[in-house]
Design a protein around this motif. Sequence first.
Motif, PDB file in Angstrom:
ATOM      1  N   ALA B 167      -5.393   7.470  -3.444  1.00 32.47           N
ATOM      2  CA  ALA B 167      -4.995   8.205  -4.848  1.00 32.47           C
ATOM      3  C   ALA B 167      -3.610   7.361  -5.145  1.00 32.47           C
ATOM      4  O   ALA B 167      -2.902   6.985  -4.259  1.00 32.47           O
ATOM      5  CB  ALA B 167      -4.255   9.732  -4.434  1.00 32.47           C
ATOM      6  N   THR B 168      -3.093   7.445  -6.426  1.00 40.15           N
ATOM      7  CA  THR B 168      -2.069   6.749  -6.938  1.00 40.15           C
ATOM      8  C   THR B 168      -1.032   7.610  -6.674  1.00 40.15           C
ATOM      9  O   THR B 168      -0.793   8.679  -6.478  1.00 40.15           O
ATOM     10  CB  THR B 168      -2.117   6.467  -8.400  1.00 40.15           C
ATOM     11  N   PRO B 169       0.266   6.774  -6.435  1.00 40.54           N
ATOM     12  CA  PRO B 169       1.521   7.565  -6.131  1.00 40.54           C
ATOM     13  C   PRO B 169       1.688   8.456  -7.108  1.00 40.54           C
ATOM     14  O   PRO B 169       2.394   9.580  -6.818  1.00 40.54           O
ATOM     15  CB  PRO B 169       2.362   6.419  -6.011  1.00 40.54           C
ATOM     16  N   LEU B 170       1.427   8.274  -8.309  1.00 41.12           N
ATOM     17  CA  LEU B 170       1.822   9.441  -9.456  1.00 41.12           C
ATOM     18  C   LEU B 170       1.159  10.529  -9.026  1.00 41.12           C
ATOM     19  O   LEU B 170       1.679  11.550  -9.251  1.00 41.12           O
ATOM     20  CB  LEU B 170       1.598   8.821 -10.673  1.00 41.12           C
ATOM     21  N   THR B 189       1.206   0.333  -2.715  1.00 38.09           N
ATOM     22  CA  THR B 189       0.223   1.598  -2.873  1.00 38.09           C
ATOM     23  C   THR B 189      -1.096   1.636  -4.040  1.00 38.09           C
ATOM     24  O   THR B 189      -0.940   0.222  -4.502  1.00 38.09           O
ATOM     25  CB  THR B 189       1.160   2.285  -3.636  1.00 38.09           C
ATOM     26  N   ALA B 190      -1.836   2.607  -3.977  1.00 37.83           N
ATOM     27  CA  ALA B 190      -2.910   2.476  -5.002  1.00 37.83           C
ATOM     28  C   ALA B 190      -2.196   2.326  -6.290  1.00 37.83           C
ATOM     29  O   ALA B 190      -1.179   2.849  -6.723  1.00 37.83           O
ATOM     30  CB  ALA B 190      -3.800   3.482  -4.698  1.00 37.83           C
ATOM     31  N   GLY B 191      -3.205   1.743  -7.114  1.00 33.44           N
ATOM     32  CA  GLY B 191      -2.640   1.598  -8.449  1.00 33.44           C
ATOM     33  C   GLY B 191      -3.295   0.480  -9.492  1.00 33.44           C
ATOM     34  O   GLY B 191      -4.121  -0.176  -8.722  1.00 33.44           O
ATOM     35  N   ALA B 243       6.913   4.254  -9.707  1.00 33.77           N
ATOM     36  CA  ALA B 243       5.485   4.623  -9.841  1.00 33.77           C
ATOM     37  C   ALA B 243       4.749   4.455 -11.136  1.00 33.77           C
ATOM     38  O   ALA B 243       5.412   4.612 -12.381  1.00 33.77           O
ATOM     39  CB  ALA B 243       5.320   5.873  -9.147  1.00 33.77           C
ATOM     40  N   GLY B 244       3.592   4.204 -11.102  1.00 34.99           N
ATOM     41  CA  GLY B 244       2.721   3.960 -12.161  1.00 34.99           C
ATOM     42  C   GLY B 244       3.218   2.776 -13.011  1.00 34.99           C
ATOM     43  O   GLY B 244       3.641   1.627 -12.798  1.00 34.99           O
ATOM     44  N   ALA B 245       2.569   2.662 -14.356  1.00 34.27           N
ATOM     45  CA  ALA B 245       2.694   1.689 -15.274  1.00 34.27           C
ATOM     46  C   ALA B 245       4.100   1.396 -16.139  1.00 34.27           C
ATOM     47  O   ALA B 245       4.076   0.657 -17.009  1.00 34.27           O
ATOM     48  CB  ALA B 245       1.691   1.176 -16.212  1.00 34.27           C
ATOM     49  N   VAL B 291       1.302   5.350 -20.334  1.00 35.57           N
ATOM     50  CA  VAL B 291       1.819   4.203 -20.955  1.00 35.57           C
ATOM     51  C   VAL B 291       1.133   3.800 -22.254  1.00 35.57           C
ATOM     52  O   VAL B 291       1.544   3.439 -23.219  1.00 35.57           O
ATOM     53  CB  VAL B 291       1.972   3.154 -19.793  1.00 35.57           C
ATOM     54  N   ALA B 292      -0.445   3.724 -22.162  1.00 39.03           N
ATOM     55  CA  ALA B 292      -1.186   2.978 -22.983  1.00 39.03           C
ATOM     56  C   ALA B 292      -1.127   3.904 -24.332  1.00 39.03           C
ATOM     57  O   ALA B 292      -0.822   3.356 -25.514  1.00 39.03           O
ATOM     58  CB  ALA B 292      -2.484   2.683 -22.691  1.00 39.03           C
TER      59      ALA B 292
END
Lengths: 444, 321
Positions: B167-170, B189-191, B243-245, B291-292
Amino acid sequence: MRRRRMPGGVRTGEPPGPLGPILSLADPKRLILACAQPGHQLNPLVKKRERVVGGQRLAEPNGEGFPIYAPCAGTVTDVAPALSSTGDFVLAIFLENDGSGETAPALPGWDDPTDPTPEAIRLRALEAGIPDVARGGIALARSLAPTTPIQTVVLNGCTTEPLVQAERVLLHHEWETVLFGFRAAIRAIGAPEAIVALSVADRPLVGTLSQSLTERDAITIEILPDRYPQGLERYLLAALRGVDLPVGEDPATVGFAVFDVTTMHALGRALRDGQPFTHRVVTVAGDGVARPGNYRVPLGMPLGALMEAAGRQGTIRQLVWGGPLSGTAVASEEIGVCANTRAVLAYQQPVSFEVPTTDCIRCGRCIDVCPERLSPIYLARYAEHKRWDEAEAEGALLCSSCGACSYVCPTGRPLVQSIQLARYEILRQREAERASQPKEVAVP
Amino acid sequence: MSTQTTTAAQDGVATQGPTLIIGPAPYVHAPLTRQAILAVFITAVVPVLGVATYFFGWRALGVAVAAVAGAYGAEVVAHWARQRSLFGSPGPALVTGLVLALALPPAVPLWIPFIGAFFGVLVAQELFGGYGYQIFHPAMVGWVFLVISFPSFMEGWLEPFELVTAATPLSQIRAGAGPDLWTLFAGTTAGALGETSVPAILLGGLLLLVTRVADWRPVVGMLGTVALMGWAFTGNPLAELMAGAALFGAFFVATDPVTTPLTRWGRFLFGVGVGLVMMVIRLWASRPEGVAFAILFMNSLVPLVNLLTRPRPKKGATAGA
């Protein structure tokens, strides 16, 4: 009186001092001395085949102008129209140097700029044939006799543009002469206050400069950031004193007189040494010359001869009269150096459009650098579509043509040129309207 | 040139030289040309792509190549349709392709980046008139196209090195158990390929800012907003930033010259808007990351922002006729 930095502008990236020496040249074989001044043409005093000596008067004004002098001895080979940097033909005196070096006796000089009366200073400025270079080359004597009261006289030491150092070297190496002229100008105008405005690149000079000033001078030295076009009067006065000089107005209307370094240097020489204005410092740069630098060049020296003197290198395919942002490429090497020739740039390959023109990427850099807070991106688009009215509403007439927008444009778009076109069309339309009006309001 | 001959003849000296070419100023140009801007941008992406390759294997490079090929392919097709010379400068395609590739999960099959970039460039850029005329960031359009069309392929999150599903950190943070800050910073981390490693993004981003290829205003506007909202609503602004983009988007997407506002203040507001929309999506919408969508939403507001922040010539300045 709030000080502020000019909006926008570009860094010149010019190195701080010390600058190299002012290089001297052997007098060239031939000279082409233009007899044109703003608004009128001079009356030549010499004829074909006449022999003249250095410092001899060659032509006289027939109105509000100033005379010109022979930079060296020689024979007049012709008095005929010659090509000028603008592409127009103007009357010129062709002089062939005979190498004798014979000169006319100098006029009497003064040891101190406070010795001559204001009237004597103005008279000498006229007699020595000194133009006010910053005001388009009108007679300096006129600028020294303002019709409105002047509060502050400014020596504009920050006419910086990338590559151009002609004024800076005079400050570095011949400050005494510049100061002599500047003190005389302050005296002639009778202003209570004076400022020497320097670019931050010349901060190391402040020590030497302030040492030479005395209590009596009332001259302050001010440092402005390294920005082009900081040297334009409108931005200079805004930065120095927060004064808003309307576009197109003379600094005298807001109580200022602004002089450039070359003019003050010439005035200093005329008063101290009794020498007429026959030489000026020109920056020579570009890959078309082996020895770039700042040369003391006789007025009238053909650009081609200047190229030889600076070590012509390869085939020169583009020759620029003036600085890289505000100059113009000329069509001939047979143009004589004039009072306003601050720089000559020679290139073996054409450098116009060196950055290929592609579609605008809307980065906004042209807006960031515009000192008038215009939006060159929109102005240029209106101009490209011949929408002159919208260009006028966007402020096309406020543009000072500094060229900062074209300089930074990553896509090489001719922004300032498009705005100049719009400006030309707007003024032409106005002129046409004005011309058609008197007919309608015919006198009863 | 005939004038030159006349003058020389009058003078009795043959000085007819080679032809001089006239042309307009500037004769010296600022160093940041379009090509230089694109080159610096691509250089700035290299550390991010390098770390992605280190974390997720050679597959990361394959994704990048496929995306760039799709972007460039779309340009060639459009040039063919518009009867222009087929092969233009590869710069814009490289930028779009790399940004899209680095926003994709590591486990995507290689046709995914290809068609995503192809769609983004063809529809969002070429149909609008080519590079320079696009309103929406083509890489973000490509990404959203993929998320909507192939949602199952866009969830292929892997743990770095071991490459097992994770799973992603977010999502972990929202579930209440996020990784510690050092892990987030290192990015193990995953992402998405390019979003995890903070040092790599900062290195590339710093290059963009120092060379002035990118303006700092959208970056500061966006990250500042994210930090403020993160502090106000989650109490952990650093986790929200790393975390994340968010970081990747701030340095590499919100600084795009074409699809962001023209003025300095406008670019700042653009960044603030992106941060705001992104945090709203993260905190209260059904998607973990936004983000997108935030970039595309703010892209649509650019004309309005331009109008609001338009520089006005000084009042009272009169034009001499």
